[in-house]
Design a protein around this motif. Structure first.
Motif, mmCIF file in Angstrom:
data_model
loop_
_atom_site.group_PDB
_atom_site.id
_atom_site.type_symbol
_atom_site.label_atom_id
_atom_site.label_comp_id
_atom_site.label_asym_id
_atom_site.label_seq_id
_atom_site.Cartn_x
_atom_site.Cartn_y
_atom_site.Cartn_z
ATOM 1 N N GLY A 16 0.781 -1.228 0.000
ATOM 2 C CA GLY A 16 0.000 0.000 0.000
ATOM 3 C C GLY A 16 0.813 1.278 0.000
ATOM 4 O O GLY A 16 0.299 2.344 0.316
ATOM 5 N N VAL A 17 2.088 1.200 -0.342
ATOM 6 C CA VAL A 17 2.940 2.379 -0.355
ATOM 7 C C VAL A 17 2.466 3.347 -1.436
ATOM 8 O O VAL A 17 2.149 2.944 -2.549
ATOM 9 N N LEU A 18 2.418 4.624 -1.096
ATOM 10 C CA LEU A 18 2.066 5.674 -2.045
ATOM 11 C C LEU A 18 3.276 6.573 -2.224
ATOM 12 O O LEU A 18 3.961 6.904 -1.251
ATOM 13 N N ASP A 19 3.541 6.977 -3.452
ATOM 14 C CA ASP A 19 4.630 7.925 -3.690
ATOM 15 C C ASP A 19 4.340 8.738 -4.943
ATOM 16 O O ASP A 19 3.603 8.319 -5.817
ATOM 17 N N THR A 20 4.899 9.919 -4.963
ATOM 18 C CA THR A 20 4.741 10.812 -6.102
ATOM 19 C C THR A 20 5.798 11.898 -5.999
ATOM 20 O O THR A 20 6.579 11.925 -5.054
ATOM 21 N N ARG A 21 5.804 12.767 -6.975
ATOM 22 C CA ARG A 21 6.672 13.939 -6.893
ATOM 23 C C ARG A 21 5.808 15.172 -7.039
ATOM 24 O O ARG A 21 4.719 15.121 -7.634
ATOM 25 N N ILE A 22 6.285 16.272 -6.465
ATOM 26 C CA ILE A 22 5.621 17.555 -6.648
ATOM 27 C C ILE A 22 6.636 18.502 -7.275
ATOM 28 O O ILE A 22 7.815 18.472 -6.947
ATOM 29 N N VAL A 23 6.156 19.319 -8.222
ATOM 30 C CA VAL A 23 7.046 20.050 -9.121
ATOM 31 C C VAL A 23 6.656 21.538 -9.166
ATOM 32 O O VAL A 23 5.538 21.869 -9.581
ATOM 33 N N PRO A 24 7.577 22.431 -8.772
ATOM 34 C CA PRO A 24 7.231 23.854 -8.806
ATOM 35 C C PRO A 24 6.972 24.382 -10.214
ATOM 36 O O PRO A 24 6.178 25.305 -10.390
ATOM 37 N N GLY A 25 7.591 23.783 -11.222
ATOM 38 C CA GLY A 25 7.384 24.219 -12.598
ATOM 39 C C GLY A 25 6.075 23.728 -13.200
ATOM 40 O O GLY A 25 5.699 24.148 -14.291
ATOM 41 N N GLY A 92 -4.442 13.339 -5.792
ATOM 42 C CA GLY A 92 -4.725 14.768 -5.920
ATOM 43 C C GLY A 92 -3.566 15.698 -5.643
ATOM 44 O O GLY A 92 -3.621 16.870 -5.996
ATOM 45 N N VAL A 93 -2.499 15.210 -5.011
ATOM 46 C CA VAL A 93 -1.423 16.090 -4.561
ATOM 47 C C VAL A 93 -0.695 16.749 -5.729
ATOM 48 O O VAL A 93 -0.445 16.138 -6.759
ATOM 49 N N THR A 94 -0.403 18.034 -5.549
ATOM 50 C CA THR A 94 0.386 18.817 -6.510
ATOM 51 C C THR A 94 1.312 19.730 -5.704
ATOM 52 O O THR A 94 1.259 19.753 -4.470
ATOM 53 N N TRP A 95 2.105 20.510 -6.380
ATOM 54 C CA TRP A 95 2.954 21.497 -5.706
ATOM 55 C C TRP A 95 2.090 22.459 -4.872
ATOM 56 O O TRP A 95 2.445 22.833 -3.773
ATOM 57 N N ASN A 96 0.930 22.833 -5.416
ATOM 58 C CA ASN A 96 0.074 23.805 -4.738
ATOM 59 C C ASN A 96 -0.861 23.204 -3.696
ATOM 60 O O ASN A 96 -1.188 23.859 -2.710
ATOM 61 N N THR A 97 -1.342 21.979 -3.945
ATOM 62 C CA THR A 97 -2.379 21.419 -3.072
ATOM 63 C C THR A 97 -2.013 20.039 -2.526
ATOM 64 O O THR A 97 -1.301 19.278 -3.153
ATOM 65 N N ARG A 98 -2.587 19.737 -1.355
ATOM 66 C CA ARG A 98 -2.365 18.445 -0.697
ATOM 67 C C ARG A 98 -3.253 17.352 -1.280
ATOM 68 O O ARG A 98 -2.933 16.183 -1.178
#
Length: 184
Positions: A16-25, A92-98
């Motif tokens: 059940g591991v979740l991972d992603t990246r968030i990108v300022p660009g 749903g996670v992004t650089w701007n939102t959780r």
């Protein structure tokens, strides 16, 4: 406590591991379906959540090892590991939102309302890159013990680097056997 492995790899004790990246660009883009995650000096950060709810506490944790597999040889990198203080959703996670609608306290989960520091790490991404290798230079014992014992909620980890070359790791959607792994 017996040794357990939390990972998306086949054979792990808990998945059940979740991972992603968030990108300022790309501040409104979600990257959770990609097969790699990335950190770099441009601000790209990796978020990882290792579910620990299946591990019964109270426990005393004696050792924790975080492992990952680089997708290419990029030498040794250094950065920071933070405990995330607020919930986020992988879809749903992004650089701007959780979660696609609720803003981080500071964009990129950079503020004190979003994270608390754990320590600085070193990661050896030299040849061969496609092998699980341990992060070194910091301890996750208190963090993982706190998650399991309910001292604080488990919202995962944020990995970042302040300067230098970046790195890509295999994600939970990536190659089996090379995904992030937390050995407790």
């Amino acid at each position: 406590m017996p040794t357990v492995v939390v990972s998306a790899n086949t054979g792990a004790d808990f998945g059940g591991v979740l991972d992603t990246r968030i990108v300022p660009g790309a501040p409104t883009t979600n990257f959770s379906s990609e097969t790699t995650v990335e950190v770099d000096a441009a601000g790209n950060c990796t978020l990882i959540l290792f579910p620990t709810s299946g591990i019964t506490g109270p426990v005393t944790v004696s050792a924790v090892t975080l492992r990952a597999a680089a997708t290419f040889n990029n030498g040794t990198i250094a950065g920071s590991v933070d405990r995330i203080l607020v919930s986020w959703t992988n879809a749903g996670v992004t650089w701007n939102t959780r979660d696609g609608s609720t803003n981080w306290g500071t964009a990129g989960a950079l503020g004190g309302a979003d994270i608390t520091g754990i320590g600085s790490f070193s990661f050896d991404a030299t040849t061969p890159p496609a092998v699980l290798k341990a992060f070194t230079g910091f301890s996750l014992i208190a963090t993982v013990e706190g998650w399991i014992n309910g001292t604080f909620p488990n919202h995962g980890l944020r990995i970042a680097i302040p300067s230098g070359a970046g790195i890509n790791w295999h994600s939970a959607e990536g190659t089996d056997g090379l995904r992030f792994e937390l050995e407790i």
